[in-house]
Design an enzyme around this catalytic site. Structure first.
Site, PDB file in Angstrom:
ATOM      1  N   LYS A  22       0.838  -1.214   0.000  1.00 11.80           N
ATOM      2  CA  LYS A  22       0.000   0.000   0.000  1.00 11.80           C
ATOM      3  C   LYS A  22       0.868   1.257   0.000  1.00 11.80           C
ATOM      4  CE  LYS A  22      -1.755   2.111   3.857  1.00 11.80           C
ATOM      5  NZ  LYS A  22      -1.515   3.560   3.780  1.00 11.80           N
ATOM      6  N   ASN A  23       1.840   1.303   0.903  1.00 16.13           N
ATOM      7  CA  ASN A  23       2.591   2.554   1.064  1.00 16.13           C
ATOM      8  C   ASN A  23       3.504   2.869  -0.123  1.00 16.13           C
ATOM      9  OD1 ASN A  23       1.290   3.090   3.404  1.00 16.13           O
ATOM     10  ND2 ASN A  23       3.025   2.643   4.760  1.00 16.13           N
ATOM     11  N   ARG A  92      -3.908  10.074   3.314  1.00 16.98           N
ATOM     12  CA  ARG A  92      -2.709  10.848   3.621  1.00 16.98           C
ATOM     13  C   ARG A  92      -1.882  11.095   2.353  1.00 16.98           C
ATOM     14  NH1 ARG A  92      -0.982  13.652   7.329  1.00 16.98           N
ATOM     15  NH2 ARG A  92       1.241  13.900   7.558  1.00 16.98           N
ATOM     16  N   CYS A 116      -4.937   8.354   8.714  1.00 18.64           N
ATOM     17  CA  CYS A 116      -5.275   7.873  10.053  1.00 18.64           C
ATOM     18  C   CYS A 116      -4.980   8.924  11.108  1.00 18.64           C
ATOM     19  CB  CYS A 116      -4.483   6.614  10.370  1.00 18.64           C
ATOM     20  SG  CYS A 116      -5.048   5.176   9.467  1.00 18.64           S
ATOM     21  N   ARG A 121       0.748  14.730  12.976  1.00 14.35           N
ATOM     22  CA  ARG A 121       1.199  14.511  11.592  1.00 14.35           C
ATOM     23  C   ARG A 121       1.372  15.790  10.766  1.00 14.35           C
ATOM     24  NH1 ARG A 121      -1.495   9.058   9.215  1.00 14.35           N
ATOM     25  NH2 ARG A 121       0.589   8.786   8.373  1.00 14.35           N
ATOM     26  N   PRO A 122       2.231  16.703  11.222  1.00 10.21           N
ATOM     27  CA  PRO A 122       2.488  17.902  10.423  1.00 10.21           C
ATOM     28  C   PRO A 122       3.242  17.540   9.134  1.00 10.21           C
ATOM     29  CG  PRO A 122       4.035  17.770  12.240  1.00 10.21           C
ATOM     30  CD  PRO A 122       3.069  16.627  12.412  1.00 10.21           C
ATOM     31  N   ILE A 123       3.248  18.452   8.166  1.00  8.93           N
ATOM     32  CA  ILE A 123       4.043  18.193   6.954  1.00  8.93           C
ATOM     33  C   ILE A 123       5.065  19.312   6.743  1.00  8.93           C
ATOM     34  CG2 ILE A 123       2.326  16.713   5.818  1.00  8.93           C
ATOM     35  CD1 ILE A 123       1.733  19.126   3.975  1.00  8.93           C
ATOM     36  N   ASP A 124       5.498  19.898   7.860  1.00 11.52           N
ATOM     37  CA  ASP A 124       6.445  21.009   7.780  1.00 11.52           C
ATOM     38  C   ASP A 124       7.758  20.625   7.081  1.00 11.52           C
ATOM     39  OD1 ASP A 124       6.600  19.375  10.167  1.00 11.52           O
ATOM     40  OD2 ASP A 124       8.253  20.663  10.806  1.00 11.52           O
ATOM     41  N   ASP A 304       3.993   0.666  12.099  1.00 12.23           N
ATOM     42  CA  ASP A 304       2.733   0.136  11.575  1.00 12.23           C
ATOM     43  C   ASP A 304       2.431  -1.283  12.067  1.00 12.23           C
ATOM     44  OD1 ASP A 304       2.284   2.480  10.275  1.00 12.23           O
ATOM     45  OD2 ASP A 304       2.769   1.738   8.268  1.00 12.23           O
ATOM     46  N   ILE A 326       7.460   6.917  17.049  1.00 16.56           N
ATOM     47  CA  ILE A 326       7.236   7.692  15.816  1.00 16.56           C
ATOM     48  C   ILE A 326       5.971   8.555  15.908  1.00 16.56           C
ATOM     49  CG2 ILE A 326       7.077   7.582  13.283  1.00 16.56           C
ATOM     50  CD1 ILE A 326       9.610   6.190  14.191  1.00 16.56           C
ATOM     51  N   ARG A 396      -8.993   0.110   3.719  1.00 18.97           N
ATOM     52  CA  ARG A 396      -8.076   1.048   3.051  1.00 18.97           C
ATOM     53  C   ARG A 396      -6.726   0.393   2.772  1.00 18.97           C
ATOM     54  NH1 ARG A 396      -6.405   5.308   6.542  1.00 18.97           N
ATOM     55  NH2 ARG A 396      -4.829   5.385   4.952  1.00 18.97           N
TER      56      ARG A 396
HETATM   57  C1  UD1 Z   1       4.491   6.809   6.392  1.00 18.64           C
HETATM   58  C2  UD1 Z   1       3.527   5.679   6.196  1.00 18.64           C
HETATM   59  C3  UD1 Z   1       2.945   5.217   7.524  1.00 18.64           C
HETATM   60  C4  UD1 Z   1       4.058   4.908   8.499  1.00 18.64           C
HETATM   61  C5  UD1 Z   1       5.046   6.046   8.598  1.00 18.64           C
HETATM   62  C6  UD1 Z   1       6.265   5.717   9.434  1.00 18.64           C
HETATM   63  C7  UD1 Z   1       2.632   6.141   4.011  1.00 18.64           C
HETATM   64  C8  UD1 Z   1       1.469   6.597   3.196  1.00 18.64           C
HETATM   65  N1  UD1 Z   1       2.461   6.124   5.326  1.00 18.64           N
HETATM   66  O1  UD1 Z   1       3.711   7.870   6.954  1.00 18.64           O
HETATM   67  O2  UD1 Z   1       2.170   4.057   7.280  1.00 18.64           O
HETATM   68  O3  UD1 Z   1       3.495   4.687   9.775  1.00 18.64           O
HETATM   69  O4  UD1 Z   1       5.531   6.412   7.289  1.00 18.64           O
HETATM   70  O5  UD1 Z   1       6.889   4.585   8.970  1.00 18.64           O
HETATM   71  O6  UD1 Z   1       3.665   5.768   3.487  1.00 18.64           O
HETATM   72  N2  UD1 Z   1       6.761  14.440  10.708  1.00 18.64           N
HETATM   73  C9  UD1 Z   1       6.877  15.787  10.977  1.00 18.64           C
HETATM   74  N3  UD1 Z   1       6.894  16.662   9.915  1.00 18.64           N
HETATM   75  C10 UD1 Z   1       6.814  16.249   8.629  1.00 18.64           C
HETATM   76  C11 UD1 Z   1       6.708  14.859   8.363  1.00 18.64           C
HETATM   77  C12 UD1 Z   1       6.679  13.976   9.429  1.00 18.64           C
HETATM   78  O7  UD1 Z   1       6.946  16.199  12.133  1.00 18.64           O
HETATM   79  O8  UD1 Z   1       6.831  17.077   7.720  1.00 18.64           O
HETATM   80  C13 UD1 Z   1       6.715  13.500  11.826  1.00 18.64           C
HETATM   81  C14 UD1 Z   1       5.353  12.780  11.894  1.00 18.64           C
HETATM   82  O9  UD1 Z   1       4.395  13.541  12.607  1.00 18.64           O
HETATM   83  C15 UD1 Z   1       5.715  11.508  12.615  1.00 18.64           C
HETATM   84  C16 UD1 Z   1       7.129  11.211  12.067  1.00 18.64           C
HETATM   85  O10 UD1 Z   1       7.636  12.453  11.582  1.00 18.64           O
HETATM   86  O11 UD1 Z   1       5.776  11.718  13.990  1.00 18.64           O
HETATM   87  C17 UD1 Z   1       7.172  10.179  10.969  1.00 18.64           C
HETATM   88  O12 UD1 Z   1       6.375  10.589   9.890  1.00 18.64           O
HETATM   89  P1  UD1 Z   1       6.619  10.091   8.404  1.00 18.64           P
HETATM   90  O13 UD1 Z   1       7.804   9.181   8.324  1.00 18.64           O
HETATM   91  O14 UD1 Z   1       6.594  11.281   7.519  1.00 18.64           O
HETATM   92  O15 UD1 Z   1       5.321   9.231   8.158  1.00 18.64           O
HETATM   93  P2  UD1 Z   1       4.308   9.356   6.960  1.00 18.64           P
HETATM   94  O16 UD1 Z   1       5.029   9.565   5.677  1.00 18.64           O
HETATM   95  O17 UD1 Z   1       3.176  10.245   7.349  1.00 18.64           O
END
Ligand code: UD1
Length: 418
Positions: A22-23, A92, A116, A121-124, A304, A326, A396
């Site tokens: 999926k990912n 997401r 989820c 889950r910020p995207i900064d 996960d 995480i 999903r």
């Molecule tokens: C992806 C996976 C999810 C998995 C996760 C960690 C997908 C669609 N989802 O999620 O299943 O659980 O990797 O292996 O592939 N963070 C920030 N700022 C950012 C980005 C992330 O603070 O801009 C933080 C997140 O809040 C979290 C951590 O970094 O605490 C890890 O996030 P990230 O590795 O980005 O996970 P996802 O890509 O959302």
């Protein structure tokens, strides 16, 4: 609204074939629009996340053929349209269109992504990376506007080795002018899969799978072809089910190296399994030992699999400490497991699991995708009937889960809620 009804307690025997990841799929589909031509992606799982992304691709003007598990995307007539909020927030991974539309058109308007509810889950880190490449990022209500006159290669150090940010910035910089270096990049196998796809289209990416990725920008990309990797989280979930309720249960089509962190913990518990090429044969563990588990970025123990493995910890003798490092909110399953008879105490983001406890069927719910998977694990080992609500989360991410489990003898049915 649908629900699962599971009659637990019987042993599962036979073979379960693992689907495409999926990912990985959710990043490969948005990446496909970088091609000015056709892309072919093999081993795409038929789950709601991929169907939602296919719908978005069609809205953007792509022609799609999805036969068996092969997806052919014609992106010759791609248009830079704003993806409706209701589409963007279904999952997401809609945020990967930020990287791919930005690379293609130098301008993208994107609503906040969904997914989820397992933390803030910020995207900064994604956004800072786009800025490093020369883009201007502004927030307009619940939408981002990201635009650049020209994307220019840069050195980007990620504050955290985020999977999403690594993939998004790799996609965005594929067509940037000059060289981009992503440092402290995430190393998950899905990242290597996306880099392989982009390189097959003509991108110049090296180092994916290590903490330093180098991207030499190119001006155009043509036909792409890639085989999606097997889903290591789906595989891990069925392996855990095997350790809970298997009798020579064979999980087929896995990449063993992707599962090392889980397998080494199972060994420590005393679970009986053998690796046969690309398969894992596993049986219900007896007299299992409590172990400590800490989630980490790849190749550490995957977050996960934390919720499914916590069910297995309830079947180990003694006290296990489970540390989630995480995400801050991955405990939605705990009240339901305790309702079934588990003895789990949350402590901050961590769990203290005391076992062994008998689980008993009752009414539970899926608060998120992997919490839902843990409910299925628990229901299969519990005495009696469990009803699992809000299974849309599970659908999903797990292809044909009912059929796969029924085929090995599980008593699980899906019911329309009245
Ligand atoms: C992806 C996976 C999810 C998995 C996760 C960690 C997908 C669609 N989802 O999620 O299943 O659980 O990797 O292996 O592939 N963070 C920030 N700022 C950012 C980005 C992330 O603070 O801009 C933080 C997140 O809040 C979290 C951590 O970094 O605490 C890890 O996030 P990230 O590795 O980005 O996970 P996802 O890509 O959302």
């Amino acid at each position: 609204m649908k629900k699962f009804i599971v009659e637990g307690g019987n042993l599962l025997t036979g073979n379960i074939k693992i689907s495409g990841a999926k990912n990985s799929a959710v990043a490969l589909l948005p990446a496909a629009i970088l091609s000015d031509d056709f892309s072919t992606i093999y081993n795409v799982p038929s789950i709601s996340d991929t169907h939602n992304l296919i719908h978005i691709l069609e809205l953007l003007g792509c022609e799609i053929k999805f036969m068996d598990d092969t997806l052919v995307i014609n992106s010759k007539n791609l248009e830079n349209k704003v993806i409706e909020e209701q589409e963007a927030c279904k999952l997401r991974a809609s945020y990967y269109f930020m990287g791919s539309i930005l690379a293609k058109f130098k301008k993208v308007e994107m609503f906040f992504p969904g997914g989820c509810n397992i933390g803030s889950r910020p995207i900064d880190i994604h956004l800072k990376g786009f800025e490093k490449l020369g883009a201007k990022v502004t927030t307009q209500g619940n939408k981002y506007l990201i635009e650049a006159e020209e994307l220019i290669g840069a050195n980007i150090y990620l504050d955290f080795a985020s999977v999403g940010a690594t993939i998004n910035l790799m996609i965005a910089s594929t067509k940037a002018k000059g060289i981009t270096i992503i440092e402290n990049a995430a190393k998950e196998p899905e990242i290597v899969n996306v880099a392989t796809f982009l390189n097959n289209m003509g991108a110049k990416i090296t180092g994916a799978g290590t903490s330093t990725i180098k991207i030499e920008g190119v001006t155009s990309l043509s036909n792409g072809i890639v085989e999606n990797i097997p889903d290591r989280i789906e595989a891990g979930t069925y392996i855990i089910i095997g350790a809970l309720a298997g009798k020579d249960l064979v999980i087929e089509g896995v990449i063993k190296e992707h599962l090392d962190a889980l397998l080494s913990k199972l060994k420590e518990m005393g679970v009986n399994f053998t690796i046969l090429g690309n398969s894992v044969k596993i049986s219900k563990g007896e007299n299992l030992k409590a172990v400590n588990i800490k989630t980490l970025v790849y190749p550490g123990f995957p977050t996960d699999l934390g919720q499914p493995v916590s069910v297995l910890l309830t079947q180990c003798n003694g006290t296990s400490l489970f540390e989630e490092t995480i995400f801050e909110n991955r405990q939605g399953h705990v009240p339901y497991l305790n309702k079934m008879g588990a003895n789990i105490s949350p402590s901050g983001q961590n769990l203290i699991v005391k076992g062994k406890t008998q689980l008993n069927g009752t009414d539970v719910s899926s608060t998120d995708l992997r919490a839902g998977a843990s409910m299925i694990c628990a229901a299969l080992v519990a005495n009696g009937k469990t009803t699992i609500e809000e299974i849309e989360h599970i659908l999903r991410g797990y292809e044909n889960i009912v059929e796969k489990l029924q085929q090995v003898g599980a008593k699980i049915i899906i019911e329309e809620k009245v």
